[in-house]
Design a protein around this motif. Sequence first.
Motif, PDB file in Angstrom:
ATOM      1  N   MET A   2      -3.758  10.549  -1.004  1.00 28.86           N
ATOM      2  CA  MET A   2      -4.259   9.429  -1.794  1.00 28.86           C
ATOM      3  C   MET A   2      -3.666   8.109  -1.291  1.00 28.86           C
ATOM      4  SD  MET A   2      -6.372  10.644  -4.013  1.00 28.86           S
ATOM      5  CE  MET A   2      -6.528   9.324  -5.214  1.00 28.86           C
ATOM      6  N   MET A   3      -4.456   7.023  -1.431  1.00 27.19           N
ATOM      7  CA  MET A   3      -3.986   5.682  -1.092  1.00 27.19           C
ATOM      8  C   MET A   3      -4.048   4.820  -2.347  1.00 27.19           C
ATOM      9  SD  MET A   3      -5.276   2.977   1.859  1.00 27.19           S
ATOM     10  CE  MET A   3      -6.891   2.635   1.162  1.00 27.19           C
ATOM     11  N   TYR A   4      -2.970   4.069  -2.608  1.00 23.28           N
ATOM     12  CA  TYR A   4      -2.909   3.188  -3.767  1.00 23.28           C
ATOM     13  C   TYR A   4      -2.591   1.778  -3.285  1.00 23.28           C
ATOM     14  CZ  TYR A   4      -2.407   7.722  -6.063  1.00 23.28           C
ATOM     15  OH  TYR A   4      -2.591   9.019  -6.480  1.00 23.28           O
ATOM     16  N   ASP A   5      -3.433   0.804  -3.682  1.00 21.79           N
ATOM     17  CA  ASP A   5      -3.196  -0.546  -3.158  1.00 21.79           C
ATOM     18  C   ASP A   5      -3.497  -1.670  -4.152  1.00 21.79           C
ATOM     19  OD1 ASP A   5      -5.916  -0.175  -3.173  1.00 21.79           O
ATOM     20  OD2 ASP A   5      -6.259  -0.997  -1.177  1.00 21.79           O
ATOM     21  N   VAL A  63       0.864  -1.187   0.000  1.00 27.40           N
ATOM     22  CA  VAL A  63       0.000   0.000   0.000  1.00 27.40           C
ATOM     23  C   VAL A  63       0.896   1.231   0.000  1.00 27.40           C
ATOM     24  CG1 VAL A  63      -1.721   1.318   1.297  1.00 27.40           C
ATOM     25  CG2 VAL A  63      -1.843  -1.186   1.260  1.00 27.40           C
ATOM     26  N   VAL A  64       0.549   2.215  -0.810  1.00 22.96           N
ATOM     27  CA  VAL A  64       1.227   3.516  -0.789  1.00 22.96           C
ATOM     28  C   VAL A  64       0.255   4.555  -0.251  1.00 22.96           C
ATOM     29  CG1 VAL A  64       2.031   5.426  -2.239  1.00 22.96           C
ATOM     30  CG2 VAL A  64       2.943   3.139  -2.610  1.00 22.96           C
ATOM     31  N   MET A  65       0.683   5.298   0.747  1.00 18.98           N
ATOM     32  CA  MET A  65      -0.067   6.433   1.278  1.00 18.98           C
ATOM     33  C   MET A  65       0.735   7.698   0.957  1.00 18.98           C
ATOM     34  SD  MET A  65      -2.786   5.173   2.891  1.00 18.98           S
ATOM     35  CE  MET A  65      -3.291   6.456   4.025  1.00 18.98           C
ATOM     36  N   VAL A  66       0.160   8.585   0.161  1.00 21.12           N
ATOM     37  CA  VAL A  66       0.873   9.796  -0.248  1.00 21.12           C
ATOM     38  C   VAL A  66       0.711  10.860   0.836  1.00 21.12           C
ATOM     39  CG1 VAL A  66       1.127  11.570  -2.007  1.00 21.12           C
ATOM     40  CG2 VAL A  66       0.439   9.254  -2.671  1.00 21.12           C
ATOM     41  N   ILE A  67       1.814  11.369   1.315  1.00 22.89           N
ATOM     42  CA  ILE A  67       1.782  12.447   2.307  1.00 22.89           C
ATOM     43  C   ILE A  67       1.614  13.784   1.595  1.00 22.89           C
ATOM     44  CG2 ILE A  67       2.996  13.534   4.220  1.00 22.89           C
ATOM     45  CD1 ILE A  67       2.163  10.576   4.633  1.00 22.89           C
ATOM     46  N   SER A  68       2.430  14.021   0.594  1.00 21.32           N
ATOM     47  CA  SER A  68       2.288  15.228  -0.218  1.00 21.32           C
ATOM     48  C   SER A  68       2.994  15.014  -1.541  1.00 21.32           C
ATOM     49  CB  SER A  68       2.871  16.450   0.498  1.00 21.32           C
ATOM     50  OG  SER A  68       4.261  16.294   0.700  1.00 21.32           O
ATOM     51  N   GLY A  69       2.455  15.631  -2.572  1.00 23.50           N
ATOM     52  CA  GLY A  69       3.085  15.508  -3.875  1.00 23.50           C
ATOM     53  C   GLY A  69       2.104  15.790  -4.999  1.00 23.50           C
ATOM     54  N   ARG A  70       2.641  15.851  -6.191  1.00 25.93           N
ATOM     55  CA  ARG A  70       1.834  16.066  -7.388  1.00 25.93           C
ATOM     56  C   ARG A  70       2.266  15.085  -8.455  1.00 25.93           C
ATOM     57  NH1 ARG A  70      -1.038  20.866  -7.610  1.00 25.93           N
ATOM     58  NH2 ARG A  70      -0.667  22.274  -5.859  1.00 25.93           N
ATOM     59  N   ASN A  71       1.312  14.663  -9.274  1.00 23.77           N
ATOM     60  CA  ASN A  71       1.678  13.785 -10.377  1.00 23.77           C
ATOM     61  C   ASN A  71       2.198  14.612 -11.546  1.00 23.77           C
ATOM     62  OD1 ASN A  71      -0.568  14.871 -11.673  1.00 23.77           O
ATOM     63  ND2 ASN A  71      -1.884  13.101 -11.222  1.00 23.77           N
ATOM     64  N   LYS A  72       2.488  13.949 -12.661  1.00 26.22           N
ATOM     65  CA  LYS A  72       3.097  14.653 -13.791  1.00 26.22           C
ATOM     66  C   LYS A  72       2.185  15.705 -14.400  1.00 26.22           C
ATOM     67  CE  LYS A  72       6.362  11.098 -15.197  1.00 26.22           C
ATOM     68  NZ  LYS A  72       6.737  10.125 -16.249  1.00 26.22           N
ATOM     69  N   SER A  73       0.883  15.533 -14.198  1.00 32.06           N
ATOM     70  CA  SER A  73      -0.071  16.508 -14.731  1.00 32.06           C
ATOM     71  C   SER A  73      -0.233  17.717 -13.827  1.00 32.06           C
ATOM     72  CB  SER A  73      -1.437  15.837 -14.939  1.00 32.06           C
ATOM     73  OG  SER A  73      -1.320  14.739 -15.812  1.00 32.06           O
ATOM     74  N   GLY A  74       0.452  17.704 -12.686  1.00 33.38           N
ATOM     75  CA  GLY A  74       0.340  18.812 -11.743  1.00 33.38           C
ATOM     76  C   GLY A  74      -0.784  18.637 -10.740  1.00 33.38           C
ATOM     77  N   GLN A  75      -1.486  17.505 -10.797  1.00 32.75           N
ATOM     78  CA  GLN A  75      -2.603  17.270  -9.872  1.00 32.75           C
ATOM     79  C   GLN A  75      -2.074  16.930  -8.481  1.00 32.75           C
ATOM     80  OE1 GLN A  75      -4.973  13.922 -10.990  1.00 32.75           O
ATOM     81  NE2 GLN A  75      -6.490  14.223  -9.367  1.00 32.75           N
ATOM     82  N   ASP A  76      -2.665  17.553  -7.470  1.00 29.56           N
ATOM     83  CA  ASP A  76      -2.279  17.292  -6.094  1.00 29.56           C
ATOM     84  C   ASP A  76      -2.785  15.897  -5.702  1.00 29.56           C
ATOM     85  OD1 ASP A  76      -1.676  17.298  -3.425  1.00 29.56           O
ATOM     86  OD2 ASP A  76      -2.848  19.086  -2.918  1.00 29.56           O
ATOM     87  N   ILE A  77      -1.864  15.014  -5.296  1.00 28.91           N
ATOM     88  CA  ILE A  77      -2.262  13.656  -4.907  1.00 28.91           C
ATOM     89  C   ILE A  77      -2.049  13.415  -3.424  1.00 28.91           C
ATOM     90  CG2 ILE A  77      -1.939  12.649  -7.201  1.00 28.91           C
ATOM     91  CD1 ILE A  77       0.820  11.683  -6.324  1.00 28.91           C
TER      92      ILE A  77
END
Length: 360
Positions: free
Chosen positions: A95-98, A78-92
Amino acid sequence: MSANGGDAETQMQKFELYIKASAIDKETKGSCPICQQFFMMTCLLGENQDDIDFKVFTVQADCPPKNFAAGWSKKYPVVMVISGRNKSGQDISGMMYDTFEELELFFESINRDCPELKRKNAPNQAAMQVVENVYKHFNHFISGQSDKGLLGELKKLNEFLEGQDTKFLVDNVLSFSDCHLLPRLQHIRVAGKAYRDFDIPKEFIYIWRYLKYAYEQDAFKSTMPSDQDIIVNYEKKVSGPPKKRGAKPTLEKFTYTMDIPEDILRLIGSSSNEPPVEEVQENNSASPLPDPEPVYEPDTEQENFPEPPSEEPGLEPDYGAAEEPETGSEEVQEEPPSPSITSEENGELETTGEPETTGE
């Protein structure tokens, strides 16, 4: 926790990676191949991009942390994003990815400088066509079927490696396809020996050479589960106990099989198809990768989630499995020193070494 695109700090990709914990001590790295795959990719990105800031936690599968409560698929990692943006500039942020697909997309979205770690990179696509069925045939074999299918896949892999002018599948550095194959190849070596007295045939010299180079890579050896955990992972898939009986795995000191037989080393040394060593640049600025932290939820009553479904023999992707063993491999090495990845922005990764975990 949104990144607002201002200074360098707000542009850091900060996330937490949760992987299955050992089925033996409940704290160290577990034997899930897909967890090691993404752990390796995380480490490699951290080595090569100064905008990556991550922590890794081990989790007992039936006792997830509180922040998994909503929307968790009960799969690892599981990935839990604390802070960051994807390549499109969207704030993620947040977010949780599993799922396997989500995890791939997440790592693609933060991968700015490492084309070799992208699955859709053309060399990786070619390599994946060669290696994608190796683990499926191993699962058939470990559950009692003939070794014919597994040997056929290993032969195909050996021939592919023979045709490469590189140390690894597509390059002289680890790639996406290596992160996929190497954890599974280690399971084949350790569990195959323990339960079916199977050794990778010595005539597959290019597979052995590949393993030799891989055992020199911190991103592989420092994310590797113990032999004991790998063997315990297959207890429910085999019809009998390991061939070699000894102390219970829970009483054994963890070992890590990373030796190459001497006669194979001599064959490797006499091989005329050696990749050009000078192309490989060692990253001497990176410190060793610390062990992941166990997740500890001391004052909360944990909801008992059912254990994530283990992959049926031969199915991919595999979301991990148990661990712990008595090793049935040849010579083994004691636990390698934990390597450490540093971020130029954030310094050495923190570890708290707290006592408990949550995950398989």
